[in-house]
Write an enzyme that holds these catalytic residues in place. Structure first.
Site, PDB file in Angstrom:
ATOM      1  N   HIS A   1       0.859  -1.199   0.000  1.00 51.81           N
ATOM      2  CA  HIS A   1       0.000   0.000   0.000  1.00 51.81           C
ATOM      3  C   HIS A   1       0.892   1.246   0.000  1.00 51.81           C
ATOM      4  O   HIS A   1       1.455   1.615   1.023  1.00 51.81           O
ATOM      5  CB  HIS A   1      -0.920  -0.027   1.235  1.00 51.81           C
ATOM      6  CG  HIS A   1      -1.877   1.134   1.303  1.00 51.81           C
ATOM      7  ND1 HIS A   1      -3.237   0.961   1.519  1.00 51.81           N
ATOM      8  CD2 HIS A   1      -1.686   2.468   1.207  1.00 51.81           C
ATOM      9  CE1 HIS A   1      -3.828   2.152   1.550  1.00 51.81           C
ATOM     10  NE2 HIS A   1      -2.905   3.077   1.366  1.00 51.81           N
ATOM     11  N   HIS A  42       1.648   5.250  -2.350  1.00 50.71           N
ATOM     12  CA  HIS A  42       1.084   6.276  -3.254  1.00 50.71           C
ATOM     13  C   HIS A  42       2.247   6.950  -3.968  1.00 50.71           C
ATOM     14  O   HIS A  42       2.552   8.118  -3.713  1.00 50.71           O
ATOM     15  CB  HIS A  42       0.309   7.319  -2.454  1.00 50.71           C
ATOM     16  CG  HIS A  42      -0.914   6.797  -1.780  1.00 50.71           C
ATOM     17  ND1 HIS A  42      -2.171   6.882  -2.327  1.00 50.71           N
ATOM     18  CD2 HIS A  42      -1.073   6.157  -0.590  1.00 50.71           C
ATOM     19  CE1 HIS A  42      -3.055   6.331  -1.497  1.00 50.71           C
ATOM     20  NE2 HIS A  42      -2.417   5.870  -0.439  1.00 50.71           N
ATOM     21  N   LYS A  54       1.861  10.356  -5.668  1.00 52.69           N
ATOM     22  CA  LYS A  54       1.839  11.572  -4.843  1.00 52.69           C
ATOM     23  C   LYS A  54       3.205  11.891  -4.259  1.00 52.69           C
ATOM     24  O   LYS A  54       3.434  12.996  -3.776  1.00 52.69           O
ATOM     25  CB  LYS A  54       0.919  11.363  -3.630  1.00 52.69           C
ATOM     26  CG  LYS A  54      -0.556  11.252  -3.890  1.00 52.69           C
ATOM     27  CD  LYS A  54      -1.291  11.206  -2.532  1.00 52.69           C
ATOM     28  CE  LYS A  54      -2.789  11.224  -2.706  1.00 52.69           C
ATOM     29  NZ  LYS A  54      -3.345   9.945  -3.151  1.00 52.69           N
ATOM     30  N   HIS A  89      -9.561   2.059   0.750  1.00 50.62           N
ATOM     31  CA  HIS A  89      -9.172   2.886   1.891  1.00 50.62           C
ATOM     32  C   HIS A  89     -10.447   3.022   2.728  1.00 50.62           C
ATOM     33  O   HIS A  89     -11.465   3.494   2.224  1.00 50.62           O
ATOM     34  CB  HIS A  89      -8.762   4.286   1.446  1.00 50.62           C
ATOM     35  CG  HIS A  89      -7.372   4.398   0.914  1.00 50.62           C
ATOM     36  ND1 HIS A  89      -6.979   3.839  -0.268  1.00 50.62           N
ATOM     37  CD2 HIS A  89      -6.275   5.028   1.424  1.00 50.62           C
ATOM     38  CE1 HIS A  89      -5.698   4.127  -0.468  1.00 50.62           C
ATOM     39  NE2 HIS A  89      -5.249   4.837   0.542  1.00 50.62           N
ATOM     40  N   GLU A 114     -10.446   6.061   7.679  1.00 54.72           N
ATOM     41  CA  GLU A 114      -9.204   6.706   8.123  1.00 54.72           C
ATOM     42  C   GLU A 114      -9.590   7.946   8.926  1.00 54.72           C
ATOM     43  O   GLU A 114      -9.410   9.086   8.497  1.00 54.72           O
ATOM     44  CB  GLU A 114      -8.334   7.072   6.906  1.00 54.72           C
ATOM     45  CG  GLU A 114      -6.933   7.485   7.302  1.00 54.72           C
ATOM     46  CD  GLU A 114      -6.014   7.718   6.112  1.00 54.72           C
ATOM     47  OE1 GLU A 114      -6.452   7.514   4.953  1.00 54.72           O
ATOM     48  OE2 GLU A 114      -4.852   8.098   6.345  1.00 54.72           O
ATOM     49  N   ASP A 152       2.478   3.386   2.803  1.00 61.33           N
ATOM     50  CA  ASP A 152       1.530   4.460   2.519  1.00 61.33           C
ATOM     51  C   ASP A 152       2.266   5.648   1.888  1.00 61.33           C
ATOM     52  O   ASP A 152       3.082   5.455   1.009  1.00 61.33           O
ATOM     53  CB  ASP A 152       0.757   4.857   3.785  1.00 61.33           C
ATOM     54  CG  ASP A 152      -0.640   5.374   3.469  1.00 61.33           C
ATOM     55  OD1 ASP A 152      -1.070   5.270   2.315  1.00 61.33           O
ATOM     56  OD2 ASP A 152      -1.311   5.876   4.394  1.00 61.33           O
ATOM     57  N   ASN A 153       2.028   6.855   2.369  1.00 66.42           N
ATOM     58  CA  ASN A 153       2.543   8.040   1.682  1.00 66.42           C
ATOM     59  C   ASN A 153       3.988   8.347   2.062  1.00 66.42           C
ATOM     60  O   ASN A 153       4.433   8.005   3.152  1.00 66.42           O
ATOM     61  CB  ASN A 153       1.663   9.242   2.025  1.00 66.42           C
ATOM     62  CG  ASN A 153       0.230   9.026   1.592  1.00 66.42           C
ATOM     63  OD1 ASN A 153      -0.481   8.233   2.195  1.00 66.42           O
ATOM     64  ND2 ASN A 153      -0.176   9.687   0.552  1.00 66.42           N
TER      65      ASN A 153
HETATM   66 ZN   LIG Z   1      -3.232   5.089   1.314  1.00 63.03          ZN
END
Ligand SMILES: [Zn+2]
Length: 430
Positions: A72, A74, A77, A223, A226, A324-325
């Site tokens: 997972h 991104h 981004k 998602h 959250e 994640d990010n």
């Molecule tokens: Zn995410």
């Protein structure tokens, strides 16, 4: 230390029980056994209990783990922080900042250069497979999916790249557009993904998502929840929708933060349904720690933001952790280093006392969710893709960044040079 070609024997390495299914050796209380690995022609030819071999390279009990699987991320981004920081560290701050940056700046070249930077970092840290979500709000899907397909080809053999579309579930209301998006995702052999919110028509929209996944034979990636709002129960709604739609593909659900804020009876009911529906859950501990319980006026956060992984695992629900990010408004830090993710998860989520099979959360379990046979474990006959650390125990491994780890791919130590941030400077100017 690792030969650049041919066959060799690594002796006296520490392997973990949960990641070495074929090894029969005496395992200690931490799950480690001393073993020898034989490598020939890029493959592991044998893994045996540590013995004596004349021409072996003795590694003094250092830990060897299979290359990581990051399920997972991104990377579309990633690294926009210098030009678009989160103004206040909140989830809404992240959503608005990212949306504005996407509209203004995400050309194919911009996305491609940042994606490639991210993949080079992940590869250097020892990641072998990675799933990225791809912002697919119109017209971005027409820009980013071709970039993803090009990137996947360019990286084949180094990182197995998967893509999942990402949009708020309200976007599914435009049925014609969502139908087109699902077709585009299917053409790219991607995964169908949405962000669920507690909208009044959530069940109906979920049925649309499942219908498209069934029609095109796609796996699903959500998602969900959250937020600290205990009224957010979309994880349960996803499980119910999977059951009543008779869905047979893989479903991965990320975040599920609000579950940790709900009363026990509600939690038990949700976990029953999640287990019955065969959902897998990924927690994103670093991003959740950053965004959740962010309080106004600089007051101190009082919960960790993560979901109930222990309770899920106890019920047999497959659980993972992931990056994640990275350096975007959702998380100001991060470098797609799954050892850092595992180290942070150990501290935030208590992956210790005992460590048990928690190491599977960054390797074998996400590999299974992503349908990657032979990834995330070490076995005779498999690719010689592993990471050789300095640490000889969990406390040694997880106390230092292990920046000097050796990543072996196809039997050879790779160049672990990380990309220089200055490479992205040209993308950061106004
Ligand atoms: Zn995410």
């Amino acid at each position: 230390m690792i030969p650049t070609f041919g066959s060799y024997h690594l002796a006296n390495v520490r392997l973990h029980r949960s990641l070495t299914p074929g090894l029969s050796a005496p395992f200690d209380a931490d799950g480690f056994a001393l073993a020898d690995i034989a490598v020939a022609d890029g493959k592991i030819s044998s893994i045996t209990a540590h013995g004596r071999s004349a021409d072996a390279i003795d590694l003094g009990g250092r830990i060897v783990l299979p290359c990581f699987v990051d399920c997972h991320t991104h990377i579309d981004k990633g690294h926009i922080w210098p030009r678009k920081p989160n103004p206040d560290g909140t989830f809404m701050g992240a959503l608005n900042a990212t949306g504005a940056d996407r509209t203004a700046r995400w050309s194919a070249e911009d996305v491609a250069r940042r994606m490639d930077f991210s993949l080079r970092s992940a590869y250097a840290h020892g990641t072998r497979a990675l799933r990225t979500h791809i912002d697919s709000v119109a017209p971005q899907e027409e820009i980013s999916w071709p970039v993803f397909e090009t990137m996947r080809e360019a990286w084949r053999g180094r990182i197995e790249l998967q893509g999942a579309c990402l949009l708020g579930i309200e976007g599914v209301r435009d049925r014609k557009w969502f139908d087109r998006l699902a077709k585009r995702v299917a053409a790219a052999k991607g995964v169908l993904g949405v962000v669920t919110y507690m909208v009044p028509d959530l069940e109906e929209l979920l049925d649309q998502v499942f219908a498209q996944a069934i029609k095109h034979g796609l796996d699903l990636d959500f998602h969900a929840d959250e937020t600290d709002d205990a009224a957010a129960i979309s994880l349960k709604k996803i499980a119910e929708a999977a059951l009543w739609n008779g869905f047979e593909g893989n479903i991965l659900v990320g975040h599920c933060c609000s579950l940790a804020r709900q009363p026990d009876l509600e939690v038990l009911d949700t976990l029953d349904k999640v287990a019955k529906a065969g959902l897998a859950v990924v927690s994103l501990p670093m991003c959740n720690l950053y965004l959740q319980d962010r309080r106004p006026d600089q007051t101190t956060p009082r919960w960790r933001g993560v979901t109930l992984l222990h309770e899920m695992k106890a019920r047999g629900i497959p659980v993972a952790v992931a990056s994640d990010n990275t350096r975007d408004p959702f998380y100001a830090y991060g470098d797609l280093d799954m050892l850092e993710v595992y180290r942070m998860a150990t501290r935030i989520l208590h992956f210790d006392h005992p460590v048990a099979d928690w190491p599977q959360t960054v390797s074998a379990t996400p590999a299974s969710v992503m349908r990657l046979d032979g990834f995330g474990t070490l076995a005779a006959g498999g690719d010689a893709d592993f990471i050789l650390f300095k640490g000889r125990s969990w406390t040694e491994l997880l106390s230092r960044p292990e920046s000097d780890r050796i990543v072996v791919r196809g039997g050879r130590a790779i160049d672990r040079q990380l990309p220089d941030y200055a490479e992205l400077d040209g993308l950061m100017v106004e």
